[in-house]
Design an enzyme around this catalytic site. Sequence first.
Site, PDB file in Angstrom:
ATOM      1  N   CYS A  30     -17.778  11.852  31.358  1.00 22.63           N
ATOM      2  CA  CYS A  30     -17.826  11.241  32.684  1.00 22.63           C
ATOM      3  C   CYS A  30     -16.492  10.889  34.040  1.00 22.63           C
ATOM      4  O   CYS A  30     -15.369  10.606  32.438  1.00 22.63           O
ATOM      5  CB  CYS A  30     -18.747  10.355  33.047  1.00 22.63           C
ATOM      6  SG  CYS A  30     -18.063   8.484  32.238  1.00 22.63           S
ATOM      7  N   GLU A 103     -21.115  21.097  30.002  1.00 19.24           N
ATOM      8  CA  GLU A 103     -22.129  19.994  30.190  1.00 19.24           C
ATOM      9  C   GLU A 103     -23.851  20.605  29.808  1.00 19.24           C
ATOM     10  O   GLU A 103     -23.919  19.278  31.136  1.00 19.24           O
ATOM     11  CB  GLU A 103     -21.818  19.032  28.490  1.00 19.24           C
ATOM     12  CG  GLU A 103     -22.776  18.418  28.014  1.00 19.24           C
ATOM     13  CD  GLU A 103     -22.072  16.728  27.812  1.00 19.24           C
ATOM     14  OE1 GLU A 103     -21.798  16.886  27.019  1.00 19.24           O
ATOM     15  OE2 GLU A 103     -21.933  15.988  28.243  1.00 19.24           O
ATOM     16  N   TYR A 176     -29.679  11.069  25.539  1.00 15.37           N
ATOM     17  CA  TYR A 176     -30.817  12.040  26.243  1.00 15.37           C
ATOM     18  C   TYR A 176     -32.452  12.716  25.344  1.00 15.37           C
ATOM     19  O   TYR A 176     -32.548  12.588  24.512  1.00 15.37           O
ATOM     20  CB  TYR A 176     -29.659  12.455  27.046  1.00 15.37           C
ATOM     21  CG  TYR A 176     -28.618  12.366  27.628  1.00 15.37           C
ATOM     22  CD1 TYR A 176     -29.025  10.937  28.905  1.00 15.37           C
ATOM     23  CD2 TYR A 176     -27.690  12.356  27.474  1.00 15.37           C
ATOM     24  CE1 TYR A 176     -28.219   9.992  28.898  1.00 15.37           C
ATOM     25  CE2 TYR A 176     -26.538  11.818  27.963  1.00 15.37           C
ATOM     26  CZ  TYR A 176     -26.856  10.166  29.078  1.00 15.37           C
ATOM     27  OH  TYR A 176     -25.774   9.725  29.512  1.00 15.37           O
ATOM     28  N   ARG A 224     -23.708  19.429  21.207  1.00 14.29           N
ATOM     29  CA  ARG A 224     -22.638  18.396  20.784  1.00 14.29           C
ATOM     30  C   ARG A 224     -24.247  17.658  19.889  1.00 14.29           C
ATOM     31  O   ARG A 224     -25.221  18.030  20.899  1.00 14.29           O
ATOM     32  CB  ARG A 224     -22.570  17.526  22.418  1.00 14.29           C
ATOM     33  CG  ARG A 224     -21.833  16.451  22.073  1.00 14.29           C
ATOM     34  CD  ARG A 224     -20.904  16.077  23.546  1.00 14.29           C
ATOM     35  NE  ARG A 224     -19.394  15.095  23.439  1.00 14.29           N
ATOM     36  CZ  ARG A 224     -19.177  14.706  24.271  1.00 14.29           C
ATOM     37  NH1 ARG A 224     -19.992  14.475  25.667  1.00 14.29           N
ATOM     38  NH2 ARG A 224     -18.241  14.091  24.612  1.00 14.29           N
ATOM     39  N   CYS A 339      -8.576   0.088  26.108  1.00 12.99           N
ATOM     40  CA  CYS A 339      -9.441  -0.988  27.172  1.00 12.99           C
ATOM     41  C   CYS A 339     -10.792  -0.520  27.927  1.00 12.99           C
ATOM     42  O   CYS A 339     -11.964  -1.756  28.676  1.00 12.99           O
ATOM     43  CB  CYS A 339      -8.067  -1.718  28.365  1.00 12.99           C
ATOM     44  SG  CYS A 339      -8.261  -0.129  29.511  1.00 12.99           S
ATOM     45  N   CYS A 342     -11.334   2.494  32.126  1.00  7.16           N
ATOM     46  CA  CYS A 342     -11.972   4.296  32.687  1.00  7.16           C
ATOM     47  C   CYS A 342     -13.321   4.033  32.586  1.00  7.16           C
ATOM     48  O   CYS A 342     -14.116   4.125  34.371  1.00  7.16           O
ATOM     49  CB  CYS A 342     -11.849   4.891  31.615  1.00  7.16           C
ATOM     50  SG  CYS A 342     -11.936   5.479  30.242  1.00  7.16           S
ATOM     51  N   CYS A 354      -7.595   4.365  35.235  1.00  6.96           N
ATOM     52  CA  CYS A 354      -6.860   4.195  33.973  1.00  6.96           C
ATOM     53  C   CYS A 354      -5.565   3.053  33.732  1.00  6.96           C
ATOM     54  O   CYS A 354      -4.827   3.310  35.245  1.00  6.96           O
ATOM     55  CB  CYS A 354      -6.419   5.189  33.566  1.00  6.96           C
ATOM     56  SG  CYS A 354      -5.316   5.802  31.798  1.00  6.96           S
ATOM     57  N   MET A 455      14.640 -16.088  39.378  1.00  8.84           N
ATOM     58  CA  MET A 455      15.311 -15.356  40.183  1.00  8.84           C
ATOM     59  C   MET A 455      14.919 -16.774  41.936  1.00  8.84           C
ATOM     60  O   MET A 455      13.408 -16.754  41.846  1.00  8.84           O
ATOM     61  CB  MET A 455      15.523 -14.295  41.134  1.00  8.84           C
ATOM     62  CG  MET A 455      16.019 -12.802  40.105  1.00  8.84           C
ATOM     63  SD  MET A 455      16.991 -12.904  39.564  1.00  8.84           S
ATOM     64  CE  MET A 455      17.486 -12.451  41.571  1.00  8.84           C
ATOM     65  N   ASP A 637       0.110  -8.789  40.466  1.00  5.78           N
ATOM     66  CA  ASP A 637      -0.685 -10.767  40.347  1.00  5.78           C
ATOM     67  C   ASP A 637      -0.261 -11.875  41.691  1.00  5.78           C
ATOM     68  O   ASP A 637      -0.971 -12.463  42.143  1.00  5.78           O
ATOM     69  CB  ASP A 637      -0.805 -10.926  39.143  1.00  5.78           C
ATOM     70  CG  ASP A 637      -1.732 -10.182  38.750  1.00  5.78           C
ATOM     71  OD1 ASP A 637      -2.798  -9.935  38.831  1.00  5.78           O
ATOM     72  OD2 ASP A 637      -1.662 -10.242  36.955  1.00  5.78           O
TER      73      ASP A 637
END
Length: 676
Positions: A30, A103, A176, A224, A339, A342, A354, A455, A637
């Site tokens: 997906c 698919e 499914y 599949r 992680c 996505c 990503c 700095m 951030d």
Amino acid sequence: MRDPRYDILFEPVRLGPVTAKNRFYQVPHCSGMGWHRPRTLAAFRGMKAEGGWGVVCTEYCSVHPTSDDGGLPFASLWDDEDIAAHALMTDAVHEHGSLAGVELWHGGAVANLDSRLPAMGVRSRASRNGLMAPPVQTRRLEKADIRDILDLQARAARRAVQAGFDIVYVYATHGYLLSEFLNPEVNDRGDEYGGSVENRVRIVRELIDITREATRGKCAVATRLTVDRSIPESFEAFEILAELPDLWDLTIGDYDVEMGSSRFVGEGALVEDVARARGLTSKPVVAVGRFTSPDTMARVIRNGTQDLIGAARPSIADPFLPKKIEEGRVEDVRECIGCNICYAHDSLGVPIRCTQNPTTGEEWRRGWHPERIERERGLGRVLVIGGGPAGLEAARVLGERGAQVMLAEAKRELGGRVSRESRLPGLAEWRRVRDWRVAQLARLDNVEVFPESPMSAADVLEVEAEHVIVATGARWTTDAVGRHRDAPIEAASGARVLSVDHVLDGGEIPSGRVLIYDDDHYYLGPALALELRRRGLEVVLLTPAGRAGQWSAFTSEQESACAALIESDVEIVTNRVLEGVEAGRARSTCVFSGRESTIAADWVLPLTLRATNDGLYFELLAREEAGRLKSVLRVGDCEAPGLIASAVYSGHRVARGMRETGEAPADEVRRERALG
Ligand code: ADP
Ligand code: SF4
């Protein structure tokens, strides 16, 4: 040039009537783009073909309005008007000599939130729309409906041929419709489609046959399917079907393992199940396993586990993974960190993104190429302050664009939050965000890195730079203001409240019971709890949410995280808002009733919000001498605390848009309108 050990990965593989040019196979996954964003999708998939993937598939593609996925962007081949959108994708893939796969999908118990038609299932079941499941049931399929399902597949397969696809799927897994037939716990039919394994695989067999007939030898027919040693019968089903399709795309029963986060699942998690099935068929087999190491890839081909290297996430993190291996540039591969950010965004109904690859999903909208960044003459000297994910990415992009970059980091170690958080249990692979960028910077002669260089505004002005990018990050607050409270908690005298940074910096908590107040709801709460348990402390995780790590349901890791907390004897207290801390205890109220209670806690660790480290940025803006700088920008951030993916993206976006003159970066975002 390419290492001969990897030659095997570049052998062509025959898939029925078509041939894949190599063994790199992007399985259907997906994208959050679906039929709504065909140009975005075509550019996204086309980039993978350009990067060398021999096969590139589109996502689950509904055959009819009796199966939509409501709030989630799915592909469709409902009628001839859908063909043009897919042709954009197949053209983009063919342009690079790769094969395009589709698919075909019927969702079974996925409620039709969009078309409002009753969903159809092997029996009347509760809806299975993941996090959005409404309290509705499916309609039991009649015999005539089964004939319709076959006919819908045939029609969609014919449209797939017209759209230019080379591989057409029968999709018989992931819960499914066809999985319902295969599952003896769900399939209670008394007709020829229920009962014995032979009967339950009948519909899959018929769909393979009808797809072959409809595609008239122009396309490979793929299937599949789940093969799983914990479901011995799955191999019986596989054996019956073993020689029917041209290609097997195999997976296992537990989706949280198949696409497991790296916190709980490593590379190649499917190999044993897949190898066993591979021994039962003469047809080529593809399977995923978050493969990023070419050594592992070559090994699973050589030892006969599989014929093609299936990938979703590694192809997102680095669309050019095959090319880099082919060109002998393995160290340039941007490895997926597992992680699942996505996947989370597809589940949120928006185009995927990503953590490692900020250009994902921006190939069409912003015209970003993951490997080529336009150079800008005259950018001159750019000082980047802060070597976290945002600063590292900004420095890298500016280095690629030809600027003279100086990256100043206060600490000895680069990586910012990535370095600190990746020391927590399960997060080691996240270091790849830092390591890949540090390695890329080392290859750029025009980038200098200065660790241990905190700095001040005066220091910055002493540096002869034309542009300054402030990427100084953020720090965790301790007043517990967050999603569920706007006023600070009351801290009585003797209250021991610690910052999350204290733990991330390796600071000691001598002994006692620590209460983590998790109003962040993602990985950090559970990861900190496990870290403190590792240090031998008693831990309670108190959260206003109904479950620990609630948001990590989107990254498909909440269940594993909760299981790990339970196994580690972390006490979990849900639906409570922290109100105050006193010596030896904390007060909280129920999110529903407001009823107050106390809980024993020697230390309290609020995990709620971060305060931006933007003092330097604003001081620079206020200093008159800063007027000679062409631009002072902030990223990551320091501007708006968020995901690591947000920080990387922010650094990339600002650096990619920087102009020599210092004018505000052009932030052009094309808006896609669906093709009619
Ligand atoms: P982001 O996610 O936005 O990259 P991080 O908090 O991960 O933010 O990284 C910020 C980095 O900036 C940290 O490594 C921190 O040590 C560094 N830093 C903060 N202030 C300064 C400063 N004044 N000079 C140099 N480096 C700084
Ligand atoms: Fe891998 Fe994370 Fe990128 Fe997904 S978002 S491809 S899991 S690095």
